[in-house]
Design a protein around this motif. Sequence first.
Motif, PDB file in Angstrom:
ATOM      1  N   GLY A 157      78.118  22.948  32.053  1.00 53.87           N
ATOM      2  CA  GLY A 157      78.416  21.549  32.333  1.00 53.87           C
ATOM      3  C   GLY A 157      79.133  21.390  33.658  1.00 53.87           C
ATOM      4  O   GLY A 157      79.330  22.348  34.416  1.00 53.87           O
ATOM      5  N   ALA A 158      79.535  20.165  33.936  1.00 58.55           N
ATOM      6  CA  ALA A 158      80.212  19.866  35.196  1.00 58.55           C
ATOM      7  C   ALA A 158      81.546  20.609  35.289  1.00 58.55           C
ATOM      8  O   ALA A 158      82.268  20.751  34.299  1.00 58.55           O
ATOM      9  N   ILE A 159      81.852  21.066  36.509  1.00 57.53           N
ATOM     10  CA  ILE A 159      83.116  21.751  36.781  1.00 57.53           C
ATOM     11  C   ILE A 159      83.942  20.889  37.720  1.00 57.53           C
ATOM     12  O   ILE A 159      83.451  20.446  38.763  1.00 57.53           O
ATOM     13  N   ASP A 160      85.198  20.675  37.365  1.00 55.00           N
ATOM     14  CA  ASP A 160      86.136  19.922  38.194  1.00 55.00           C
ATOM     15  C   ASP A 160      87.435  20.702  38.212  1.00 55.00           C
ATOM     16  O   ASP A 160      88.149  20.761  37.205  1.00 55.00           O
ATOM     17  N   ALA A 161      87.760  21.338  39.340  1.00 50.06           N
ATOM     18  CA  ALA A 161      88.940  22.198  39.418  1.00 50.06           C
ATOM     19  C   ALA A 161      89.719  21.914  40.688  1.00 50.06           C
ATOM     20  O   ALA A 161      89.128  21.721  41.759  1.00 50.06           O
ATOM     21  N   SER A 162      91.040  21.911  40.583  1.00 45.98           N
ATOM     22  CA  SER A 162      91.874  21.688  41.760  1.00 45.98           C
ATOM     23  C   SER A 162      93.202  22.416  41.608  1.00 45.98           C
ATOM     24  O   SER A 162      93.702  22.596  40.484  1.00 45.98           O
ATOM     25  N   THR A 163      93.760  22.832  42.737  1.00 45.52           N
ATOM     26  CA  THR A 163      95.074  23.462  42.766  1.00 45.52           C
ATOM     27  C   THR A 163      95.879  22.883  43.918  1.00 45.52           C
ATOM     28  O   THR A 163      95.322  22.384  44.901  1.00 45.52           O
ATOM     29  N   ALA A 164      97.204  22.981  43.799  1.00 41.09           N
ATOM     30  CA  ALA A 164      98.074  22.563  44.894  1.00 41.09           C
ATOM     31  C   ALA A 164      98.225  23.673  45.916  1.00 41.09           C
ATOM     32  O   ALA A 164      98.397  23.410  47.105  1.00 41.09           O
ATOM     33  N   SER A 165      98.163  24.931  45.486  1.00 44.00           N
ATOM     34  CA  SER A 165      98.325  26.032  46.445  1.00 44.00           C
ATOM     35  C   SER A 165      97.567  27.293  46.061  1.00 44.00           C
ATOM     36  O   SER A 165      97.504  28.232  46.855  1.00 44.00           O
ATOM     37  N   GLY A 166      96.981  27.357  44.877  1.00 38.76           N
ATOM     38  CA  GLY A 166      96.322  28.574  44.434  1.00 38.76           C
ATOM     39  C   GLY A 166      94.860  28.645  44.828  1.00 38.76           C
ATOM     40  O   GLY A 166      94.251  27.661  45.249  1.00 38.76           O
ATOM     41  N   ASN A 167      94.289  29.844  44.681  1.00 42.24           N
ATOM     42  CA  ASN A 167      92.876  30.057  44.953  1.00 42.24           C
ATOM     43  C   ASN A 167      92.017  29.528  43.805  1.00 42.24           C
ATOM     44  O   ASN A 167      92.462  29.454  42.658  1.00 42.24           O
ATOM     45  N   ILE A 168      90.769  29.204  44.126  1.00 42.05           N
ATOM     46  CA  ILE A 168      89.792  28.790  43.116  1.00 42.05           C
ATOM     47  C   ILE A 168      88.542  29.644  43.274  1.00 42.05           C
ATOM     48  O   ILE A 168      87.971  29.719  44.363  1.00 42.05           O
ATOM     49  N   THR A 169      88.119  30.281  42.174  1.00 48.31           N
ATOM     50  CA  THR A 169      86.883  31.069  42.184  1.00 48.31           C
ATOM     51  C   THR A 169      86.005  30.629  41.013  1.00 48.31           C
ATOM     52  O   THR A 169      86.451  30.613  39.868  1.00 48.31           O
ATOM     53  N   VAL A 170      84.767  30.259  41.325  1.00 52.21           N
ATOM     54  CA  VAL A 170      83.797  29.882  40.303  1.00 52.21           C
ATOM     55  C   VAL A 170      82.589  30.791  40.458  1.00 52.21           C
ATOM     56  O   VAL A 170      82.066  30.948  41.565  1.00 52.21           O
ATOM     57  N   GLY A 171      82.143  31.376  39.347  1.00 54.96           N
ATOM     58  CA  GLY A 171      80.971  32.247  39.394  1.00 54.96           C
ATOM     59  C   GLY A 171      79.687  31.442  39.401  1.00 54.96           C
ATOM     60  O   GLY A 171      79.169  31.073  40.445  1.00 54.96           O
ATOM     61  N   ARG A 172      79.162  31.120  38.226  1.00 53.88           N
ATOM     62  CA  ARG A 172      77.894  30.407  38.109  1.00 53.88           C
ATOM     63  C   ARG A 172      78.146  28.973  37.639  1.00 53.88           C
ATOM     64  O   ARG A 172      78.716  28.752  36.575  1.00 53.88           O
ATOM     65  N   ALA A 173      77.694  28.031  38.452  1.00 53.34           N
ATOM     66  CA  ALA A 173      77.815  26.616  38.088  1.00 53.34           C
ATOM     67  C   ALA A 173      76.447  26.100  37.679  1.00 53.34           C
ATOM     68  O   ALA A 173      75.497  26.153  38.463  1.00 53.34           O
ATOM     69  N   GLY A 174      76.337  25.587  36.453  1.00 52.25           N
ATOM     70  CA  GLY A 174      75.055  25.109  35.977  1.00 52.25           C
ATOM     71  C   GLY A 174      74.824  23.634  36.191  1.00 52.25           C
ATOM     72  O   GLY A 174      73.744  23.128  35.928  1.00 52.25           O
ATOM     73  N   SER A 175      75.858  22.933  36.686  1.00 50.69           N
ATOM     74  CA  SER A 175      75.749  21.500  36.897  1.00 50.69           C
ATOM     75  C   SER A 175      76.576  21.146  38.131  1.00 50.69           C
ATOM     76  O   SER A 175      76.814  21.993  38.995  1.00 50.69           O
ATOM     77  N   SER A 176      77.024  19.904  38.216  1.00 47.74           N
ATOM     78  CA  SER A 176      77.785  19.474  39.387  1.00 47.74           C
ATOM     79  C   SER A 176      79.134  20.194  39.447  1.00 47.74           C
ATOM     80  O   SER A 176      79.713  20.557  38.414  1.00 47.74           O
ATOM     81  N   THR A 177      79.634  20.377  40.673  1.00 45.51           N
ATOM     82  CA  THR A 177      80.885  21.096  40.888  1.00 45.51           C
ATOM     83  C   THR A 177      81.738  20.352  41.893  1.00 45.51           C
ATOM     84  O   THR A 177      81.273  20.015  42.988  1.00 45.51           O
ATOM     85  N   ARG A 178      83.004  20.142  41.525  1.00 43.17           N
ATOM     86  CA  ARG A 178      83.969  19.509  42.423  1.00 43.17           C
ATOM     87  C   ARG A 178      85.209  20.410  42.479  1.00 43.17           C
ATOM     88  O   ARG A 178      85.866  20.624  41.449  1.00 43.17           O
TER      89      ARG A 178
END
Length: 309
Positions: A157-178
Amino acid sequence: MERRVERRFDVPASNVALKIDTFSGSVRIEASDGNTIEVVVVQSADVTTEAAMDDRLAALDLVMTQQDGTVMLTADYRKYAVFSWKSWPPVALSYEIKVPRRCDVQVFAREGSIVVGSLQGRVVLGNEAGGIFTRDIDGPVTARSKSGEIAITAATGAIDASTASGNITVGRAGSSTRLSSDGGYIELQQASGEVKISGNGSDAKVGFTTPIAYPVDIAVSGGSIMLVVESGGAATFDLRSSMFGKVSVRGAIPLKVTAGKPGRSKLQATLNGGGPVIMARASGGSVVLRGVEPLPEARAENPNGSVGP
């Protein structure tokens, strides 16, 4: 010293949810094949007597309730007791929870890691001072962390991820990604749906699977962008770096340049006749477009052991 609290909740076969709101503590959630939610909470404190442990736990409010298929866990430490302790938290909590494989999960924590195993359902995670990690999620994922890292193995499903200072790693996105971060590194390894990425003081890397079917909008300030595209895909590129950076092209990729040129701060081009627009802006860094050969298609094995179509 440690104390353990264990509870077991019978839940229906559908419409199951787990909600956690805790002032502190690490949370680990794994899937099981039963229709129960099993909770183990380990309470620990730097004390040596039962009386001292009782004193610490007296100000801890740990509540577990159930309403139909939803199990709710809340933990809070009463404010009046905060000033009497030299370190925070006075009692450390660790949650080990098993849920049915099909289960919606919602967790909010102030500190400590959040780990969610492979589940089917909607996952919403929030953490102020700790990391967030999920395995394969068959459903949408929303994740927020102020100072911790976020790692999402995969989501259908849709991925929505945010951080104030940390790293973000996403492997496989099957839908929309923000994805968005202020100062953290952002990586999306396999994009399938629409993508929107923003970063402040962040580098970003995005890989694309073929076919590319949705538009992409990436904008970072104070960082650089790398795009990894299979040479057999079809897309239209609008790439811009800062005036002190450049747009570079690496690998064998059959681009048709329509404006600008590689090595300059602007490049507009089509790949294999064009397609969805991939827009990348690096205001303070450079943009790299790297072409790679597609992976060979798997071939079936014949009964005699040979490999064939």
